[in-house]
Design a protein around this motif. Structure first.
Motif, short mmCIF file in Angstrom:
data_model
loop_
_atom_site.label_atom_id
_atom_site.label_comp_id
_atom_site.label_asym_id
_atom_site.label_seq_id
_atom_site.Cartn_x
_atom_site.Cartn_y
_atom_site.Cartn_z
N THR A 150 -1.35 -5.09 2.20
CA THR A 150 -1.84 -3.83 2.79
C THR A 150 -0.79 -3.18 3.69
N THR A 176 0.81 -1.22 0.00
CA THR A 176 0.00 0.00 0.00
C THR A 176 0.85 1.27 0.00
N ILE A 208 4.71 -17.75 8.12
CA ILE A 208 3.60 -18.21 8.96
C ILE A 208 2.54 -18.85 8.07
N ILE A 242 -8.54 -3.37 12.05
CA ILE A 242 -7.82 -2.29 11.37
C ILE A 242 -8.57 -1.93 10.09
N GLY A 279 -1.50 -3.69 15.32
CA GLY A 279 -2.16 -3.12 16.50
C GLY A 279 -3.61 -2.85 16.18
N GLY A 280 -3.88 -1.63 15.79
CA GLY A 280 -5.25 -1.33 15.38
C GLY A 280 -5.99 -0.48 16.38
N ASN A 281 -7.33 -0.58 16.29
CA ASN A 281 -8.17 0.40 16.97
C ASN A 281 -8.56 0.03 18.40
N GLY A 328 7.55 -3.96 3.03
CA GLY A 328 8.03 -5.30 3.38
C GLY A 328 7.64 -6.37 2.38
N ALA A 329 6.47 -6.25 1.77
CA ALA A 329 6.00 -7.27 0.83
C ALA A 329 6.28 -6.89 -0.63
N GLU A 352 3.43 0.35 14.88
CA GLU A 352 2.66 -0.76 14.33
C GLU A 352 2.98 -1.16 12.89
N GLY A 399 1.23 -11.31 1.88
CA GLY A 399 -0.11 -11.61 2.41
C GLY A 399 -1.11 -10.81 1.58
N THR A 410 -4.35 -10.12 5.81
CA THR A 410 -4.51 -11.52 6.18
C THR A 410 -4.07 -11.75 7.64
N GLY A 423 10.72 -16.58 9.25
CA GLY A 423 9.96 -17.76 8.86
C GLY A 423 8.65 -17.33 8.21
N ASN A 425 12.83 -12.84 2.75
CA ASN A 425 12.60 -11.40 2.92
C ASN A 425 13.91 -10.65 3.22
C1 LIG Z 1 -6.24 1.39 5.48
C2 LIG Z 1 -5.17 0.73 6.29
C3 LIG Z 1 -5.26 0.75 7.68
C4 LIG Z 1 -4.27 0.12 8.45
N1 LIG Z 1 -4.39 0.19 9.81
C5 LIG Z 1 -3.47 -0.44 10.56
C6 LIG Z 1 -3.59 -0.40 11.97
O1 LIG Z 1 -4.48 0.24 12.53
N2 LIG Z 1 -2.67 -1.07 12.69
C7 LIG Z 1 -1.65 -1.79 12.09
O2 LIG Z 1 -0.85 -2.39 12.80
N3 LIG Z 1 -1.51 -1.82 10.76
C8 LIG Z 1 -2.38 -1.17 9.98
N4 LIG Z 1 -2.25 -1.19 8.62
C9 LIG Z 1 -1.10 -1.89 8.00
C10 LIG Z 1 -1.42 -3.32 7.49
O3 LIG Z 1 -2.76 -3.49 7.20
C11 LIG Z 1 -0.97 -4.36 8.48
O4 LIG Z 1 0.43 -4.28 8.60
C12 LIG Z 1 -1.35 -5.79 8.12
O5 LIG Z 1 -1.08 -6.59 9.23
C13 LIG Z 1 -0.61 -6.36 6.93
O6 LIG Z 1 -1.23 -7.57 6.55
P1 LIG Z 1 -1.10 -8.12 5.06
O7 LIG Z 1 -1.68 -9.49 5.00
O8 LIG Z 1 -1.65 -7.16 4.08
O9 LIG Z 1 0.49 -8.21 4.90
P2 LIG Z 1 1.41 -7.75 3.71
O10 LIG Z 1 1.26 -6.31 3.46
O11 LIG Z 1 1.24 -8.64 2.55
O12 LIG Z 1 2.85 -8.03 4.36
C14 LIG Z 1 3.32 -7.25 5.43
C15 LIG Z 1 4.64 -7.85 5.93
O13 LIG Z 1 4.39 -9.13 6.52
C16 LIG Z 1 5.06 -10.18 5.80
N5 LIG Z 1 4.11 -11.29 5.72
C17 LIG Z 1 2.84 -11.28 5.24
N6 LIG Z 1 2.27 -12.48 5.42
C18 LIG Z 1 3.20 -13.27 6.01
C19 LIG Z 1 3.21 -14.62 6.45
N7 LIG Z 1 2.15 -15.42 6.31
N8 LIG Z 1 4.35 -15.10 7.03
C20 LIG Z 1 5.43 -14.31 7.20
N9 LIG Z 1 5.48 -13.02 6.79
C21 LIG Z 1 4.38 -12.52 6.21
C22 LIG Z 1 5.42 -9.56 4.45
O14 LIG Z 1 6.57 -10.16 3.91
C23 LIG Z 1 5.65 -8.11 4.82
O15 LIG Z 1 6.94 -7.95 5.34
C24 LIG Z 1 -3.19 -0.54 7.82
C25 LIG Z 1 -3.11 -0.57 6.42
C26 LIG Z 1 -4.07 0.07 5.66
C27 LIG Z 1 -3.95 0.03 4.16
#
Ligand SMILES: Cc1cc2nc3c(=O)[nH]c(=O)nc-3n(C[C@H](O)[C@H](O)[C@H](O)COP(=O)(O)OP(=O)(O)OC[C@H]3O[C@@H](n4cnc5c(N)ncnc54)[C@H](O)[C@@H]3O)c2cc1C
Length: 460
Positions: free
Chosen positions: A74, A33, A206, A133, A150-152, A79-80, A417, A71, A140, A204, A454
């Motif tokens: 988002t 994102t 997950i 969040i 973290g989140g809300n 990182g991704a 977070e 994942g 995911t 690793g 990574n």
């Molecule tokens: C509108 C919006 C609101 C948000 N609000 C918050 C919030 O309130 N609090 C908060 O903490 N974050 C927030 N985020 C950030 C984000 O949503 C979080 O970080 C979320 O946990 C990422 O999940 P993802 O599946 O999209 O991971 P990705 O974006 O795909 O990956 C994130 C990181 O985790 C790694 N990863 C993903 N899946 C795995 C797995 N299965 N095993 C190992 N590594 C993995 C990736 O390599 C990358 O480094 C927000 C983002 C958006 C766009």
């Protein structure tokens, strides 16, 4: 360039739905994102089982083929986002809820399951996974664990780390480390799962998680207008004392943030006729709703009497609550229109917050008086989001330095977070000691000696 020998051995261990190449990959896999530095991977792998993932990872190690874990994309720290030469491994096919245990208050799910799918499935049973969040529809549970999201609702329920009981992880040598326990208390040696939670996929991959559930509560929501930052802090103290333990959200927004969000979101309106320097979105979660609205109103009346709040609206329906939250979550549209900018999510403890924000505002105002500065965040847990427009990459570096060096001076952390990913990794030593960083490097070396998993995230 992906090695031909690696490709032919890969074809022997994956099924035909797993491997996607070239134009079929889709731009969604090129950047998270943040939108920064997109790079389409040459190869996308979407394993359908832990065993298949393990075989892929083992092969990557043998061929020293670097890979990035994806994942829901988002994340906002890059990182991704693939680096040139990396293969992308997406968890999207490892999706689905395996079990909801109503006695143990747990849900077991595959890593690629979107958060919202979990929330909806457990709600049917009168339960709640208390981590929410804005990205709930796409992020995911694997990503949530990997980033220790973290989140809300952190004030009441904690971060992902506090809500995960078990994990299954595939290590860089292909070993499947299974610790899918549902027990709350586990004093049998090192708690290995905690190493992977928040490691942003660098130690690793997950594949499954066991999450803690709580009984569903009734939520009461108010949006308050506040005159000063010290009133915001006092309101936080008063609400924690008055509603003792029930406060589940305490989100603060500066007037500049409010104005920008209202201007960007066509159908958003302020709940107040006048403008105020600060706004607070406050929620309490109550198990027994009888008399709770009166209790909520009485608490707010006290805050009004003490002149900590100037005005307040209470959401009477779900759609009114949603409207208030849309103001807090409306930053996405502002960011989309902003162009080049830095987005920080620092953490500073409540006692240091006022001085921290004053210093950052002053330093940015002096050095970059024309840049747009927006501050908002989960103040209840000391986590502030600071977004500043920039005109060049050099300006971005200067802004990061201002925001992060102040965090260090005020005893905070450069990320509360969103993590470091690749965009913030070079700033790690601002708020972690040399010894801490050295031990992080030793851990990375131990878990991933070939540096395939990574790479160049978290640690430079
Ligand atoms: C509108 C919006 C609101 C948000 N609000 C918050 C919030 O309130 N609090 C908060 O903490 N974050 C927030 N985020 C950030 C984000 O949503 C979080 O970080 C979320 O946990 C990422 O999940 P993802 O599946 O999209 O991971 P990705 O974006 O795909 O990956 C994130 C990181 O985790 C790694 N990863 C993903 N899946 C795995 C797995 N299965 N095993 C190992 N590594 C993995 C990736 O390599 C990358 O480094 C927000 C983002 C958006 C766009």
């Amino acid at each position: 360039m992906v090695n031909g020998e690696f490709l032919s051995q890969l074809a022997a261990v994956v099924d035909d739905k797993t491997m996607v190449a070239g134009a079929d990959i889709g731009a969604a896999h090129s950047v998270d994102t943040s939108g920064e530095y997109p790079c389409l991977p040459e190869l996308l792998l979407r394993p359908g089982s832990t065993e298949e993932l393990s075989a892929i990872i083992k092969l990557c190690g043998t061929h020293q083929q670097p890979y990035v874990v994806q994942g829901g994309m988002t994340g906002v720290s890059g990182g991704a986002t693939p680096n040139p030469g990396e293969v992308a491994i997406s968890l999207m096919r490892l999706r689905g809820i395996e079990e909801i245990d109503e006695n143990a208050f747990t849900v077991t799910a595959r890593a690629g399951t979107p958060l919202e799918e979990i929330q909806q499935a457990v709600a049917v049973k009168g339960l709640s996974f208390p981590l929410d969040i804005g990205a709930r529809g796409s992020c995911t549970v694997g990503g949530i664990a990997a980033t220790n999201a973290g989140g809300n609702q952190v004030i009441r329920y904690g971060v992902a780390r506090n809500l995960i009981l078990g994990l299954e992880v595939v290590l860089a040598d292909g070993t499947v480390l299974t610790s899918l326990t549902k027990v709350l208390k586990n004093n049998t040696g090192y708690d290995l799962k905690q190493l992977f939670i928040g490691s942003e996929g660098t130690l690793g991959v997950i594949t499954r998680v066991v999450l803690r559930l709580v009984p569903q509560c009734e939520t009461f929501t108010t949006f308050c207008a506040v005159n000063s930052f010290s009133d915001v802090l006092q309101l936080f103290r008063l609400s924690n004392q008055y509603f003792s333990g029930a406060v589940s959200a305490f989100e603060v927004m500066w007037q500049d943030y409010m104005a920008a969000v209202l201007a960007a979101g066509e159908d958003l309106t302020s709940p107040f006729a006048e403008q105020y320097p600060f706004y607070v979105l406050l929620e309490i979660d109550v198990e027994r709703p009888d008399g709770a609205m009166e209790w909520f109103e009485n608490g707010l009346a006290q805050a009004l009497e003490q002149e900590l709040i100037q005005d307040a609206v209470i959401a009477k329906t779900d759609s009114e609550r949603e409207k208030l939250w849309r103001i807090r979550e409306g930053i996405g549209e502002v960011v989309a229109q902003m162009g080049l900018a830095v987005h920080c999510d620092v953490a500073v403890d409540a006692s240091g917050l006022e001085a921290y924000v004053t210093e950052v505002e002053r330093n940015i105002g002096e050095q970059f008086p024309d840049n747009q500065l927006l501050v908002f965040g989960h103040l209840g847990d000391g986590n502030l989001h600071i977004t500043v427009s920039a005109n060049s990459e050099a300006e971005k570096t200067a802004l990061y330095n201002i925001i992060f060096s102040s965090a260090a001076r005020h005893g905070g952390m450069i990320s509360g977070e969103h993590g470091l990913g690749s965009l913030k990794r070079d700033y790690l030593s601002y708020t972690r000691t040399e010894a801490e960083v050295q031990w992080m490097r030793k851990l990375k070396q131990l878990f991933d000696p070939n540096n395939c998993l990574n790479p160049h995230r978290v640690l430079g």
